[in-house]
Scaffold this motif. Structure first.
Motif, mmCIF file in Angstrom:
data_model
loop_
_atom_site.group_PDB
_atom_site.id
_atom_site.type_symbol
_atom_site.label_atom_id
_atom_site.label_comp_id
_atom_site.label_asym_id
_atom_site.label_seq_id
_atom_site.Cartn_x
_atom_site.Cartn_y
_atom_site.Cartn_z
ATOM 1 N N ASP A 72 0.871 -1.169 0.000
ATOM 2 C CA ASP A 72 0.000 0.000 0.000
ATOM 3 C C ASP A 72 0.911 1.222 0.000
ATOM 4 O OD1 ASP A 72 -2.011 1.838 0.247
ATOM 5 O OD2 ASP A 72 -3.033 0.779 1.871
ATOM 6 N N GLU A 80 -3.765 9.456 3.414
ATOM 7 C CA GLU A 80 -4.882 8.872 4.145
ATOM 8 C C GLU A 80 -5.387 7.618 3.444
ATOM 9 O OE1 GLU A 80 -6.200 10.000 7.077
ATOM 10 O OE2 GLU A 80 -4.468 11.345 7.038
ATOM 11 N N ALA A 81 -5.888 6.693 4.218
ATOM 12 C CA ALA A 81 -6.503 5.501 3.645
ATOM 13 C C ALA A 81 -7.760 5.915 2.886
ATOM 14 C CB ALA A 81 -6.854 4.516 4.748
ATOM 15 N N THR A 82 -8.067 5.177 1.831
ATOM 16 C CA THR A 82 -9.280 5.456 1.070
ATOM 17 C C THR A 82 -10.163 4.225 1.088
ATOM 18 O OG1 THR A 82 -8.096 4.848 -0.943
ATOM 19 C CG2 THR A 82 -8.266 7.194 -0.458
ATOM 20 N N THR A 83 -11.417 4.425 0.778
ATOM 21 C CA THR A 83 -12.386 3.340 0.778
ATOM 22 C C THR A 83 -12.253 2.515 -0.493
ATOM 23 O OG1 THR A 83 -13.870 4.835 1.944
ATOM 24 C CG2 THR A 83 -14.835 2.834 1.047
ATOM 25 N N VAL A 84 -12.347 1.212 -0.343
ATOM 26 C CA VAL A 84 -12.326 0.326 -1.498
ATOM 27 C C VAL A 84 -13.605 0.551 -2.296
ATOM 28 C CG1 VAL A 84 -12.412 -2.092 -2.198
ATOM 29 C CG2 VAL A 84 -10.889 -1.387 -0.365
ATOM 30 N N THR A 85 -13.462 0.667 -3.623
ATOM 31 C CA THR A 85 -14.621 0.861 -4.491
ATOM 32 C C THR A 85 -14.586 -0.178 -5.611
ATOM 33 O OG1 THR A 85 -13.537 2.334 -6.087
ATOM 34 C CG2 THR A 85 -14.464 3.368 -4.101
ATOM 35 N N SER A 88 -11.322 -0.033 -7.528
ATOM 36 C CA SER A 88 -10.059 -0.429 -6.891
ATOM 37 C C SER A 88 -9.449 -1.625 -7.613
ATOM 38 C CB SER A 88 -10.287 -0.785 -5.420
ATOM 39 O OG SER A 88 -10.769 0.337 -4.709
ATOM 40 N N ARG A 107 -1.675 -1.816 -4.409
ATOM 41 C CA ARG A 107 -3.088 -1.473 -4.304
ATOM 42 C C ARG A 107 -3.327 -0.066 -4.864
ATOM 43 N NH1 ARG A 107 -5.394 -2.659 1.392
ATOM 44 N NH2 ARG A 107 -3.904 -4.220 0.859
ATOM 45 N N ASP A 109 -6.571 2.921 -6.178
ATOM 46 C CA ASP A 109 -7.988 3.276 -6.132
ATOM 47 C C ASP A 109 -8.641 3.120 -7.500
ATOM 48 O OD1 ASP A 109 -7.666 3.909 -3.466
ATOM 49 O OD2 ASP A 109 -7.387 6.043 -3.848
#
Length: 163
Positions: A72, A80-85, A88, A107, A109
């Motif tokens: 990562d 900042e961490a981001t949300t898996v979409t 991704s 990994r 986005d």
């Protein structure tokens, strides 16, 4: 001031001063890695956490029967961490580390496109005002009104991350 940090790695630009890259997004920033490094682009796969591993490479995954680390790089850049979409993806790259080819999952986005960047539009990262380590960036390439970050994957993966 250490001038070596400002040097752009030009070894991979072709004779037309162009670099073929795969662009991808992480935490709202656009990055590019050399297309020759890319082995495959995958949908997210089940990952196995590695107890005691550093957050930067905290899990492994099964890639075609081989166990490879999943990195990562947003952690290396202090993002900042981001949300898996649904966008991704994991980019499997091959890097030569300690003289050996190593497969690593990165990994992202969103994966954007394979494109060509012009050396004439590139510049070293500024020595002042950067929130990231300058040695983690080969160069910034201006495209339209934005910059594409070309990370130095060797520097990122050979550094001992203490996060």
């Amino acid at each position: 001031m250490n001038q070596t940090l400002k040097k752009i790695d030009v070894s991979n630009w072709n004779e037309n001063d162009e670099l073929e890259v795969l662009t991808f997004d992480i935490a709202g920033e656009t990055f590019a890695i050399e297309a020759v490094m890319v082995r495959e682009i995958l949908d997210l796969l089940p990952e196995t956490p590695v107890p005691g591993a550093r957050p930067f490479v905290a899990s492994i995954l099964n890639f075609r029967g081989r166990v490879i680390p999943l990195a990562d790089i947003r952690i290396a850049f202090g993002m900042e961490a981001t949300t898996v979409t649904n966008d991704s993806r994991i980019i499997v790259i091959e890097l030569e580390l300690d003289g050996e080819p190593v497969l690593i999952g990165v990994r992202t986005d969103k994966v954007n496109e394979v494109t060509t960047l012009a050396k004439a539009a590139s510049e070293p990262p500024p020595s002042v005002g950067m929130r990231w380590r300058a040695d983690y960036i080969d160069c910034l390439v201006k495209r339209d009104s934005d910059f594409i970050i070309v990370p130095n994957m060797h520097a990122i993966f050979t550094f001992r991350h203490e996060h």
